[in-house]
Design a protein around this motif. Structure first.
Motif, PDB file in Angstrom:
ATOM      1  N   ASP A   1      34.775 -85.958 -56.418  1.00 26.53           N
ATOM      2  CA  ASP A   1      35.205 -84.787 -57.190  1.00 26.53           C
ATOM      3  C   ASP A   1      34.394 -83.554 -56.812  1.00 26.53           C
ATOM      4  N   GLU A   2      33.083 -83.723 -56.663  1.00 23.86           N
ATOM      5  CA  GLU A   2      32.217 -82.595 -56.303  1.00 23.86           C
ATOM      6  C   GLU A   2      32.491 -82.114 -54.878  1.00 23.86           C
ATOM      7  N   THR A   3      32.816 -83.045 -53.979  1.00 24.39           N
ATOM      8  CA  THR A   3      33.161 -82.666 -52.608  1.00 24.39           C
ATOM      9  C   THR A   3      34.451 -81.862 -52.594  1.00 24.39           C
ATOM     10  N   ILE A   4      35.436 -82.318 -53.345  1.00 23.17           N
ATOM     11  CA  ILE A   4      36.709 -81.599 -53.442  1.00 23.17           C
ATOM     12  C   ILE A   4      36.490 -80.210 -54.016  1.00 23.17           C
ATOM     13  N   GLU A   5      35.687 -80.124 -55.058  1.00 23.22           N
ATOM     14  CA  GLU A   5      35.395 -78.823 -55.669  1.00 23.22           C
ATOM     15  C   GLU A   5      34.726 -77.884 -54.656  1.00 23.22           C
ATOM     16  N   ALA A   6      33.769 -78.396 -53.898  1.00 21.76           N
ATOM     17  CA  ALA A   6      33.086 -77.569 -52.900  1.00 21.76           C
ATOM     18  C   ALA A   6      34.067 -77.088 -51.837  1.00 21.76           C
ATOM     19  N   MET A   7      34.962 -77.949 -51.394  1.00 21.05           N
ATOM     20  CA  MET A   7      35.931 -77.546 -50.371  1.00 21.05           C
ATOM     21  C   MET A   7      36.942 -76.544 -50.923  1.00 21.05           C
ATOM     22  N   GLN A   8      37.302 -76.672 -52.188  1.00 24.94           N
ATOM     23  CA  GLN A   8      38.191 -75.680 -52.797  1.00 24.94           C
ATOM     24  C   GLN A   8      37.502 -74.322 -52.862  1.00 24.94           C
ATOM     25  N   LEU A   9      36.216 -74.324 -53.180  1.00 27.66           N
ATOM     26  CA  LEU A   9      35.453 -73.074 -53.189  1.00 27.66           C
ATOM     27  C   LEU A   9      35.343 -72.508 -51.771  1.00 27.66           C
ATOM     28  N   ALA A  10      35.149 -73.385 -50.784  1.00 25.14           N
ATOM     29  CA  ALA A  10      35.065 -72.925 -49.392  1.00 25.14           C
ATOM     30  C   ALA A  10      36.383 -72.280 -48.966  1.00 25.14           C
ATOM     31  N   LYS A  11      37.479 -72.876 -49.392  1.00 25.05           N
ATOM     32  CA  LYS A  11      38.793 -72.359 -49.035  1.00 25.05           C
ATOM     33  C   LYS A  11      39.017 -70.952 -49.587  1.00 25.05           C
ATOM     34  N   ALA A  12      38.440 -70.692 -50.753  1.00 23.03           N
ATOM     35  CA  ALA A  12      38.606 -69.396 -51.410  1.00 23.03           C
ATOM     36  C   ALA A  12      37.453 -68.442 -51.112  1.00 23.03           C
ATOM     37  N   SER A  13      36.566 -68.853 -50.226  1.00 24.03           N
ATOM     38  CA  SER A  13      35.352 -68.089 -49.950  1.00 24.03           C
ATOM     39  C   SER A  13      35.645 -66.684 -49.435  1.00 24.03           C
ATOM     40  N   PRO A  14      35.025 -65.683 -50.065  1.00 20.82           N
ATOM     41  CA  PRO A  14      35.260 -64.303 -49.634  1.00 20.82           C
ATOM     42  C   PRO A  14      34.360 -63.861 -48.475  1.00 20.82           C
ATOM     43  N   ASP A  15      33.309 -64.628 -48.163  1.00 23.41           N
ATOM     44  CA  ASP A  15      32.454 -64.212 -47.049  1.00 23.41           C
ATOM     45  C   ASP A  15      31.822 -65.419 -46.355  1.00 23.41           C
TER      46      ASP A  15
END
Length: 82
Positions: free
Chosen positions: A20-34
Motif C-alpha cells: 500500500d505504501e509503495t502504491i501511494e509513493a508511486m501515485q505521488l511520483a506520478k503527480a510530482s510537480p518537480d
C-alpha cells in the motif's frame, strides 16, 4: 468466499502495508510537480520494495536472488535487439 493468502499473520499484514505504501509513493511520483519530489517519491517506493523483499527473504531464503534473476531477464528482454 475468502481469497487465499500468500502469507499468514504478521507477514501478510506487513506485506499489505508495504505494498500500500509503495502504491501511494508511486501515485505521488506520478503527480510530482518537480524533479526533486519525483526523486524522493521514487526513492521511497524503492525502499518499500526492498523492505518487502527482505521480509519474504527471511521466511523464504533465495527469494531475493530469484527477484534479481527475474529482473535481469526482464532487462535482457527489453534490451534485446530485433
Amino acid at each position: 468466499m475468502n481469497t487465499p493468502r500468500l502469507f499468514d499473520g504478521e507477514l501478510h499484514d506487513a506485506m499489505q502495508q508495504l505494498c500500500d505504501e509503495t502504491i501511494e509513493a508511486m501515485q505521488l511520483a506520478k503527480a510530482s510537480p518537480d524533479l526533486d519530489d519525483l526523486s524522493a517519491t521514487i526513492a521511497v517506493a524503492l525502499l518499500k520494495l526492498g523492505l518487502a523483499t527482505g521480509l519474504v527473504e527471511q521466511r523464504h531464503p533465495g527469494f531475493a536472488a530469484e527477484v534479481e534473476e527475474k529482473r535481469q531477464r526482464v532487462i535482457a528482454a527489453l534490451t534485446q535487439k530485433h
